[in-house]
Design a protein around this motif. Structure first.
Motif, mmCIF file in Angstrom:
data_model
loop_
_atom_site.group_PDB
_atom_site.id
_atom_site.type_symbol
_atom_site.label_atom_id
_atom_site.label_comp_id
_atom_site.label_asym_id
_atom_site.label_seq_id
_atom_site.Cartn_x
_atom_site.Cartn_y
_atom_site.Cartn_z
ATOM 1 N N VAL A 306 -3.460 -10.327 0.585
ATOM 2 C CA VAL A 306 -3.511 -9.666 -0.718
ATOM 3 C C VAL A 306 -3.212 -8.170 -0.568
ATOM 4 C CG1 VAL A 306 -5.029 -9.056 -2.643
ATOM 5 C CG2 VAL A 306 -5.055 -11.382 -1.749
ATOM 6 N N ILE A 307 -3.796 -7.534 0.441
ATOM 7 C CA ILE A 307 -3.539 -6.103 0.657
ATOM 8 C C ILE A 307 -2.099 -5.898 1.153
ATOM 9 C CG2 ILE A 307 -4.156 -4.096 2.070
ATOM 10 C CD1 ILE A 307 -6.127 -4.645 -0.213
ATOM 11 N N GLY A 308 -1.640 -6.771 2.041
ATOM 12 C CA GLY A 308 -0.255 -6.674 2.510
ATOM 13 C C GLY A 308 0.720 -6.808 1.347
ATOM 14 N N GLY A 309 0.452 -7.765 0.462
ATOM 15 C CA GLY A 309 1.306 -7.951 -0.713
ATOM 16 C C GLY A 309 1.272 -6.740 -1.630
ATOM 17 N N LEU A 310 0.103 -6.169 -1.806
ATOM 18 C CA LEU A 310 -0.035 -4.963 -2.626
ATOM 19 C C LEU A 310 0.810 -3.823 -2.042
ATOM 20 C CD1 LEU A 310 -3.301 -3.590 -4.145
ATOM 21 C CD2 LEU A 310 -1.928 -2.067 -2.735
ATOM 22 N N LEU A 311 0.750 -3.652 -0.726
ATOM 23 C CA LEU A 311 1.571 -2.608 -0.089
ATOM 24 C C LEU A 311 3.055 -2.879 -0.332
ATOM 25 C CD1 LEU A 311 -0.364 -2.175 3.308
ATOM 26 C CD2 LEU A 311 -0.118 -0.450 1.507
ATOM 27 N N LEU A 312 3.460 -4.138 -0.092
ATOM 28 C CA LEU A 312 4.867 -4.496 -0.271
ATOM 29 C C LEU A 312 5.310 -4.317 -1.725
ATOM 30 C CD1 LEU A 312 4.777 -7.662 1.982
ATOM 31 C CD2 LEU A 312 6.354 -5.728 2.341
ATOM 32 N N ASP A 313 4.419 -4.647 -2.658
ATOM 33 C CA ASP A 313 4.774 -4.548 -4.079
ATOM 34 C C ASP A 313 4.941 -3.096 -4.533
ATOM 35 O OD1 ASP A 313 5.004 -7.251 -4.740
ATOM 36 O OD2 ASP A 313 2.845 -7.485 -5.037
ATOM 37 N N HIS A 314 4.520 -2.141 -3.694
ATOM 38 C CA HIS A 314 4.658 -0.727 -4.066
ATOM 39 C C HIS A 314 5.429 0.050 -3.007
ATOM 40 C CE1 HIS A 314 1.264 -2.045 -6.623
ATOM 41 N NE2 HIS A 314 1.808 -1.223 -7.491
ATOM 42 N N GLY A 315 6.394 -0.612 -2.381
ATOM 43 C CA GLY A 315 7.251 0.092 -1.430
ATOM 44 C C GLY A 315 6.492 0.717 -0.281
ATOM 45 N N LEU A 316 5.413 0.081 0.153
ATOM 46 C CA LEU A 316 4.586 0.546 1.273
ATOM 47 C C LEU A 316 3.908 1.884 0.990
ATOM 48 C CD1 LEU A 316 4.400 -1.455 3.565
ATOM 49 C CD2 LEU A 316 6.722 -1.513 2.704
ATOM 50 N N SER A 317 3.802 2.262 -0.269
ATOM 51 C CA SER A 317 3.167 3.536 -0.601
ATOM 52 C C SER A 317 1.916 3.325 -1.446
ATOM 53 C CB SER A 317 4.147 4.428 -1.375
ATOM 54 O OG SER A 317 3.438 5.529 -1.930
ATOM 55 N N LEU A 318 0.786 3.773 -0.941
ATOM 56 C CA LEU A 318 -0.442 3.712 -1.728
ATOM 57 C C LEU A 318 -0.473 4.813 -2.778
ATOM 58 C CD1 LEU A 318 -2.958 2.810 1.096
ATOM 59 C CD2 LEU A 318 -2.332 1.396 -0.868
ATOM 60 N N VAL A 319 0.280 5.874 -2.545
ATOM 61 C CA VAL A 319 0.388 6.903 -3.584
ATOM 62 C C VAL A 319 1.015 6.271 -4.821
ATOM 63 C CG1 VAL A 319 1.452 9.092 -4.232
ATOM 64 C CG2 VAL A 319 0.554 8.790 -1.910
ATOM 65 N N LYS A 320 2.099 5.535 -4.611
ATOM 66 C CA LYS A 320 2.744 4.858 -5.755
ATOM 67 C C LYS A 320 1.840 3.799 -6.364
ATOM 68 C CE LYS A 320 7.444 5.595 -4.065
ATOM 69 N NZ LYS A 320 8.305 4.978 -3.034
ATOM 70 N N ALA A 321 1.124 3.061 -5.490
ATOM 71 C CA ALA A 321 0.250 1.989 -5.996
ATOM 72 C C ALA A 321 -0.894 2.537 -6.821
ATOM 73 C CB ALA A 321 -0.287 1.156 -4.830
ATOM 74 N N ASN A 322 -1.205 3.826 -6.655
ATOM 75 C CA ASN A 322 -2.393 4.392 -7.300
ATOM 76 C C ASN A 322 -2.078 5.468 -8.325
ATOM 77 O OD1 ASN A 322 -5.157 3.427 -6.014
ATOM 78 N ND2 ASN A 322 -3.610 3.375 -4.403
ATOM 79 N N THR A 323 -0.893 5.407 -8.886
ATOM 80 C CA THR A 323 -0.518 6.424 -9.873
ATOM 81 C C THR A 323 -1.564 6.521 -10.989
ATOM 82 O OG1 THR A 323 1.712 5.611 -9.470
ATOM 83 C CG2 THR A 323 1.450 7.264 -11.199
ATOM 84 N N ARG A 324 -1.913 5.359 -11.560
ATOM 85 C CA ARG A 324 -2.888 5.351 -12.660
ATOM 86 C C ARG A 324 -4.258 5.796 -12.204
ATOM 87 N NH1 ARG A 324 -2.569 -0.781 -14.568
ATOM 88 N NH2 ARG A 324 -3.035 -0.913 -12.353
ATOM 89 N N GLU A 325 -4.674 5.302 -11.011
ATOM 90 C CA GLU A 325 -6.008 5.616 -10.515
ATOM 91 C C GLU A 325 -6.152 7.109 -10.222
ATOM 92 O OE1 GLU A 325 -4.200 3.056 -9.648
ATOM 93 O OE2 GLU A 325 -5.453 1.277 -9.928
ATOM 94 N N ILE A 326 -5.120 7.697 -9.624
ATOM 95 C CA ILE A 326 -5.166 9.135 -9.314
ATOM 96 C C ILE A 326 -5.395 9.918 -10.604
ATOM 97 C CG2 ILE A 326 -3.717 11.093 -8.566
ATOM 98 C CD1 ILE A 326 -2.444 9.076 -6.481
ATOM 99 N N GLU A 327 -4.707 9.503 -11.660
ATOM 100 C CA GLU A 327 -4.835 10.160 -12.956
ATOM 101 C C GLU A 327 -6.239 9.984 -13.543
ATOM 102 O OE1 GLU A 327 -4.365 12.501 -15.686
ATOM 103 O OE2 GLU A 327 -2.812 12.351 -14.147
ATOM 104 N N VAL A 328 -6.775 8.762 -13.447
ATOM 105 C CA VAL A 328 -8.107 8.474 -14.002
ATOM 106 C C VAL A 328 -9.187 9.301 -13.299
ATOM 107 C CG1 VAL A 328 -9.947 6.734 -14.002
ATOM 108 C CG2 VAL A 328 -7.705 6.179 -14.946
ATOM 109 N N TYR A 329 -9.121 9.360 -11.977
ATOM 110 C CA TYR A 329 -10.172 10.094 -11.263
ATOM 111 C C TYR A 329 -10.084 11.591 -11.566
ATOM 112 C CZ TYR A 329 -10.846 5.661 -8.844
ATOM 113 O OH TYR A 329 -11.086 4.338 -8.564
ATOM 114 N N ARG A 330 -8.856 12.093 -11.723
ATOM 115 C CA ARG A 330 -8.705 13.511 -12.076
ATOM 116 C C ARG A 330 -9.286 13.750 -13.465
ATOM 117 N NH1 ARG A 330 -2.956 14.620 -11.870
ATOM 118 N NH2 ARG A 330 -3.290 14.737 -9.618
#
Lengths: 439, 439
Positions: A306-330
């Motif tokens: 599941v985590i491997g798929g998540l990485l692959l689904d976002h071009g191996l970038s957690l920054v990209k995978a967390n665009t919304r989350e980064i915004e919410v926490y800010r």
């Protein structure tokens, strides 16, 4: 014939340790006051979780096994269902993610995929605690997970002051030298360089460089734990300690905040050479793997998938995978910081203040009264608002005039509601303290 | 500046332990001779694994959360994605399965869901190893997983002879009393009552009853590990030790063979009362949970969900879930036993014999020559057949005249092919031993 009760004194000492009991107490208070607004748990925001994503990530990872790794159907099934490689099956994806997001190159063979960062901590400390002389240093206040892992392997933890910079390097040197004079072997320094739990502290670049130089001079390993790193400003992200210190640093990785906690997938990057005799060295990762085979055998491949798929689904970038989350926490952090200021215009006069971390989940409020567990219970009962007494992160049980707020889990509505309650609680007790102090 | 190599002597002693190194050696030989037929790994049959089942079981568990547990959508998502209950989320399903398949009633609150039975072993031993006096007893030969867990918590393991009955109770009493005279505290006896790994031994009902009586008399806990139990004849399945001994017994549960290994889901049933002072007792499970929070925090809910769904999809019965597997293992065992007899008609004359377990994965072959790792390597190189030297399950490294065959993973074609090679290997070395012995 039923067993006579076992005596707690006949079970391992860690079970009587306040550190292990603390989390249970905090959960128990939360359960007793379900309608309270809680600034206590450091849990990630949960509004974006979607069960369909589990299925989607699983399928992505399965496709990767077949298409990218060239497995046949039987091989892909075997990877997901059977006992597997002890060091894990997403090690290459983790290495690619570290290159993508951090510009750090690591050998995938030096990666051990673990059941959360917690298992990575346990493995690292078990390896480093060879005998009664071995101790760990940790910047204080400290995440209870590392303290707990140390208790399990009976490894003392020597606190190092955080100070203004997030780590007091003079104190670090003093603690190391004192320990050595006493015949102890400081094996490593545990540090969370970005938005530490609980302090929110972030080390600046100069401090990071000096920390690595100090570790080299004093021949210390650095155990870098960095679960909140992405949740700050992208422009001001100083390099990781790993990027600066190479194999002086063991990286303890977590996907609990950048992926999701329920996956329980973390990792250690441990490419420190270990001399196994005969002129041969192996990476420390291989030794951690040997220990892991006796703790959990493998990290569940289905969770890794599941985590491997998540990485692959976002071009191996957690920054990209967390665009919304980064915004919410800010957003949440700003809401809490602005909301505190708006509700407590006389804060300075009352002796109440708070830090202003530039990222992460946590804010520390300083108050003119001691904060213990009984006060938390009063706050829950009388004001229906929860937070975490800071003394739990020092481990000696003495109340301190600080409490931790976590901004990660709440929606804006709950934050506003919670801040009303928190402001009432803080005002009442600060005024009482002032009145008491004036008598 | 790169790190100087760490010295193995400065890392935890378990890393230099032959028990932890043994599994790596065996894997390494298997990797070096990929075309060999391997009777070595105790892995489950993999022809029935189906990726669609993962999705199906996940959906079933999600539906259970909503329909049976009454969760709303947010609650179900939270259960799968967030940090959760340390003791797990499928505890009720596990209790229902034990009632269904074993007629055993356990309080779901006494169940701790773990990352495989391995973590359950580690938690139990960590709890019971309070100080240097605490030792574990284990029926010998013994599964390396429990030995490894004991090494990690520095708990000595005292072997108890298996004898004809599968456990020699006179020896058990002698070992306990000798230990106590030496100031040690035997805290429990580890035993696999059904088709033990590696011996294949199965305790009959009388032995089980007498074992429980002995444990009561000697005030010993019993740690019952039972991964192969279902893979025998349904008609001859004696009760579990737990069914006979109640809370004298800690059950260590595994779904690696009845579900699949990659889930890494196991459990402990630990309802032993622990006196925590003030006249209050809690189940031992709560203490194991406290330790677990510092090992893995939670068992991944996504992995628990797959196993929970599998249980639900088969009416909470693992017997029903394993109809095909039970048949395959019986077929494979018969093929190996009949095939050995057909290929080695002069076995007795050659000094070769084997046991005939009525279930499980393992058969032990006795030979007229010592079996060490070098001989395994010769078997792989010269005969392209792999098996496991039995000395690895005794832990002292001395070669023994026994080898273990596992029948679980192979297809009929591979079994026949492998038996041809094995018979050639056994005949060659038995004849050489006879010739050598005759000189």
């Amino acid at each position: 014939m039923l067993m006579e009760p076992l005596r707690l004194a006949d079970l391992h000492g860690s079970l009587a340790d306040p550190v292990l009991a603390a989390m249970e107490f905090l959960n128990e208070v939360a359960n007793r006051y379900p309608e309270a607004v809680s600034f206590a748990p450091g849990r990630p925001y949960e509004e974006f979780f979607d069960v369909d994503d589990l299925h989607h990530h699983l399928r992505t990872f399965h496709r990767y096994l077949v298409e990218d790794r060239g497995m046949d159907d039987a091989g892909a099934r075997r990877t997901l269902f059977q006992y597997g490689r002890t060091k894990g099956v997403i090690h290459e994806l983790i290495a690619r993610n570290l290159a993508e997001d951090e510009g750090v190159r690591v050998d995938p063979e030096a990666v051990v995929v673990t059941v959360g960062a917690q298992e990575a901590m346990l493995l690292a400390l078990r390896a480093l605690r060879a005998d009664h002389r071995d101790v760990l240093l940790a910047v204080s206040p400290v995440y209870v997970g590392i303290t707990g892992a140390a208790r399990l392997v009976e490894m003392p933890v020597l606190p190092v002051r955080d100070g203004e910079a997030g780590v007091d390097l003079d104190d670090l040197v003093a603690v190391v030298r004192r320990a050595r004079r006493e015949g102890l072997r400081p094996r490593g320094l545990y540090v969370v360089p970005d938005f530490a739990n609980p302090s929110g502290a972030c080390l600046d670049l100069a401090t990071r460089r000096e920390l690595i130089r100090t570790a080299e001079r004093e021949d210390l390993l650095v155990l870098e734990d960095n679960p909140y790193r992405l949740f700050g400003s992208a422009d001001e992200r100083p390099p990781t300690l790993r990027a600066l210190g190479g194999n002086r640093v063991i990286s303890l990785g977590s996907y609990a905040k950048t992926g999701f906690p329920g996956a329980r997938v973390g990792y250690a990057v441990a490419d420190q050479p270990v001399d196994v005799g005969g002129g041969r060295t192996v990476p420390l990762a291989d030794q951690l793997s040997r220990l892991k085979s006796m703790v959990t055998v493998n990290t569940p491949p289905v969770a890794q998938a599941v985590i491997g798929g998540l990485l692959l689904d976002h071009g191996l970038s957690l920054v990209k995978a967390n665009t919304r989350e980064i915004e919410v926490y800010r957003r949440n952090r700003d809401l809490v910081l602005d909301g505190l200021a708006a509700r407590l215009p006389r804060a300075a006069e009352l002796g109440v203040s708070w830090n202003r971390p530039s990222g992460g989940f946590f804010i520390v409020v300083t108050v003119p009264f001691p904060v213990d567990d009984a006060l938390l219970e009063r706050s829950a009962r009388e004001h229906r608002v929860l937070w975490t007494p800071m003394h739990h992160f020092y481990g000696d049980g003495r109340p301190l005039p600080h409490l931790r707020l976590s901004v990660s889990l709440l929606t804006p509505e709950r934050i506003e509601d919670g801040l009303d309650r928190l402001a009432a609680f803080l005002t009442e007790h600060a005024e009482a303290a002032r009145a008491g102090g004036g008598r």
